[in-house]
Design a protein around this motif. Structure first.
Motif, mmCIF file in Angstrom:
data_model
loop_
_atom_site.group_PDB
_atom_site.id
_atom_site.type_symbol
_atom_site.label_atom_id
_atom_site.label_comp_id
_atom_site.label_asym_id
_atom_site.label_seq_id
_atom_site.Cartn_x
_atom_site.Cartn_y
_atom_site.Cartn_z
ATOM 1 N N ARG A 94 -13.413 -54.753 -8.355
ATOM 2 C CA ARG A 94 -14.008 -54.916 -7.022
ATOM 3 C C ARG A 94 -14.081 -56.393 -6.637
ATOM 4 N N ALA A 95 -14.455 -57.246 -7.599
ATOM 5 C CA ALA A 95 -14.528 -58.688 -7.332
ATOM 6 C C ALA A 95 -13.141 -59.251 -7.021
ATOM 7 N N LYS A 96 -12.123 -58.789 -7.742
ATOM 8 C CA LYS A 96 -10.749 -59.249 -7.470
ATOM 9 C C LYS A 96 -10.297 -58.799 -6.082
ATOM 10 N N GLY A 97 -10.662 -57.588 -5.691
ATOM 11 C CA GLY A 97 -10.334 -57.108 -4.348
ATOM 12 C C GLY A 97 -11.008 -57.954 -3.278
ATOM 13 N N ALA A 98 -12.262 -58.296 -3.492
ATOM 14 C CA ALA A 98 -12.993 -59.139 -2.539
ATOM 15 C C ALA A 98 -12.355 -60.522 -2.453
ATOM 16 N N ARG A 99 -11.926 -61.049 -3.607
ATOM 17 C CA ARG A 99 -11.260 -62.358 -3.619
ATOM 18 C C ARG A 99 -9.974 -62.306 -2.798
ATOM 19 N N GLU A 100 -9.170 -61.273 -2.988
ATOM 20 C CA GLU A 100 -7.898 -61.159 -2.262
ATOM 21 C C GLU A 100 -8.124 -60.988 -0.766
ATOM 22 N N ARG A 101 -9.134 -60.198 -0.377
ATOM 23 C CA ARG A 101 -9.436 -60.034 1.054
ATOM 24 C C ARG A 101 -9.878 -61.364 1.667
ATOM 25 N N ALA A 102 -10.713 -62.102 0.948
ATOM 26 C CA ALA A 102 -11.189 -63.396 1.466
ATOM 27 C C ALA A 102 -10.038 -64.388 1.580
ATOM 28 N N ILE A 103 -9.162 -64.408 0.588
ATOM 29 C CA ILE A 103 -7.991 -65.303 0.647
ATOM 30 C C ILE A 103 -7.112 -64.925 1.836
ATOM 31 N N GLY A 104 -6.912 -63.622 2.059
ATOM 32 C CA GLY A 104 -6.112 -63.173 3.197
ATOM 33 C C GLY A 104 -6.694 -63.623 4.515
ATOM 34 N N ARG A 105 -8.010 -63.498 4.664
ATOM 35 C CA ARG A 105 -8.647 -63.934 5.910
ATOM 36 C C ARG A 105 -8.548 -65.449 6.080
ATOM 37 N N LEU A 106 -8.811 -66.191 4.997
ATOM 38 C CA LEU A 106 -8.797 -67.661 5.096
ATOM 39 C C LEU A 106 -7.394 -68.221 5.302
ATOM 40 N N SER A 107 -6.385 -67.516 4.829
ATOM 41 C CA SER A 107 -5.007 -67.994 5.001
ATOM 42 C C SER A 107 -4.442 -67.633 6.366
ATOM 43 N N GLY A 108 -5.175 -66.826 7.123
ATOM 44 C CA GLY A 108 -4.725 -66.443 8.453
ATOM 45 C C GLY A 108 -3.922 -65.157 8.478
ATOM 46 N N LYS A 109 -3.683 -64.546 7.335
ATOM 47 C CA LYS A 109 -2.888 -63.317 7.276
ATOM 48 C C LYS A 109 -3.661 -62.108 7.788
ATOM 49 N N ASP A 110 -4.939 -62.030 7.475
ATOM 50 C CA ASP A 110 -5.743 -60.853 7.817
ATOM 51 C C ASP A 110 -6.849 -61.172 8.817
ATOM 52 N N VAL A 111 -6.590 -62.087 9.736
ATOM 53 C CA VAL A 111 -7.608 -62.505 10.694
ATOM 54 C C VAL A 111 -7.647 -61.511 11.854
ATOM 55 N N PHE A 115 -13.320 -62.407 12.659
ATOM 56 C CA PHE A 115 -13.167 -63.441 11.628
ATOM 57 C C PHE A 115 -14.233 -64.521 11.765
ATOM 58 N N ASN A 116 -14.839 -64.867 10.639
ATOM 59 C CA ASN A 116 -15.820 -65.938 10.568
ATOM 60 C C ASN A 116 -15.479 -66.764 9.326
ATOM 61 N N PHE A 117 -15.074 -68.013 9.533
ATOM 62 C CA PHE A 117 -14.624 -68.860 8.430
ATOM 63 C C PHE A 117 -15.707 -69.028 7.370
ATOM 64 N N ASP A 118 -16.925 -69.377 7.772
ATOM 65 C CA ASP A 118 -18.003 -69.622 6.806
ATOM 66 C C ASP A 118 -18.304 -68.382 5.973
ATOM 67 N N ARG A 119 -18.326 -67.230 6.610
ATOM 68 C CA ARG A 119 -18.584 -65.986 5.892
ATOM 69 C C ARG A 119 -17.456 -65.675 4.908
ATOM 70 N N SER A 120 -16.230 -65.897 5.332
ATOM 71 C CA SER A 120 -15.085 -65.646 4.454
ATOM 72 C C SER A 120 -15.078 -66.609 3.271
ATOM 73 N N GLU A 121 -15.414 -67.868 3.522
ATOM 74 C CA GLU A 121 -15.470 -68.849 2.445
ATOM 75 C C GLU A 121 -16.575 -68.491 1.438
ATOM 76 N N ALA A 122 -17.735 -68.077 1.934
ATOM 77 C CA ALA A 122 -18.840 -67.676 1.046
ATOM 78 C C ALA A 122 -18.441 -66.447 0.231
#
Length: 140
Positions: A94-111, A115-122
């Motif tokens: 589950r933690a790995k899935g959350a990491r991949e989703r956050a990376i996707g949002r921060l990289s612009g792929k899943d925006v 989208f909220n940058f601060d929330r995704s970074e946290a």
């Protein structure tokens, strides 16, 4: 404590995670990692996202914490965490899935429009902390 130990309490709004006499504590402070031994000078420190660890005899134990405060006294440390998880309770997949989703949002792929940058970074920091704590405990 006269026996050279520190009373450690780790508490979240939902439950008490740890209540133990320990030899040493390290944690993620907002200004960097801190360490506590018996007879430490009292202080209050704001917690960051990261790994809290404590040594009890020859064992080292890990807890993933996300924000809160640590109140340090010479014989007792109280961790008031916004959220915390014992290493053995972490769902690594589950933690790995959350990491991949956050990376996707921060990289612009899943925006999307929410989208909220601060929330995704946290979210990314929390996922990395959880995975790190599980790895240190040999759970992955």
């Amino acid at each position: 404590m006269a026996n050279g130990k520190i009373k450690l309490e780790v508490v979240t709004p939902l439950k008490r995670l740890v209540s133990a006499e320990v030899d040493e504590i390290t944690g993620p402070g907002s200004w960097g990692e801190f360490g506590i031994l018996p007879e430490h000078t009292p202080y209050l420190v704001q917690l960051d996202v990261g790994a809290l660890s404590y040594r009890k005899s020859s064992g080292r134990y890990f807890v993933s914490v996300s924000g809160g405060y640590a109140e340090v006294g010479p014989h007792e440390v109280t961790i008031l965490a916004e959220s915390a998880e014992l290493a053995e309770e972490i769902d690594v997949d589950r933690a790995k899935g959350a990491r991949e989703r956050a990376i996707g949002r921060l990289s612009g792929k899943d925006v999307d429009e929410t989208f909220n940058f601060d929330r995704s970074e946290a979210s990314l920091k929390r996922a990395i902390s959880r995975i790190s704590v599980a790895n240190r405990s040999g759970l992955e």
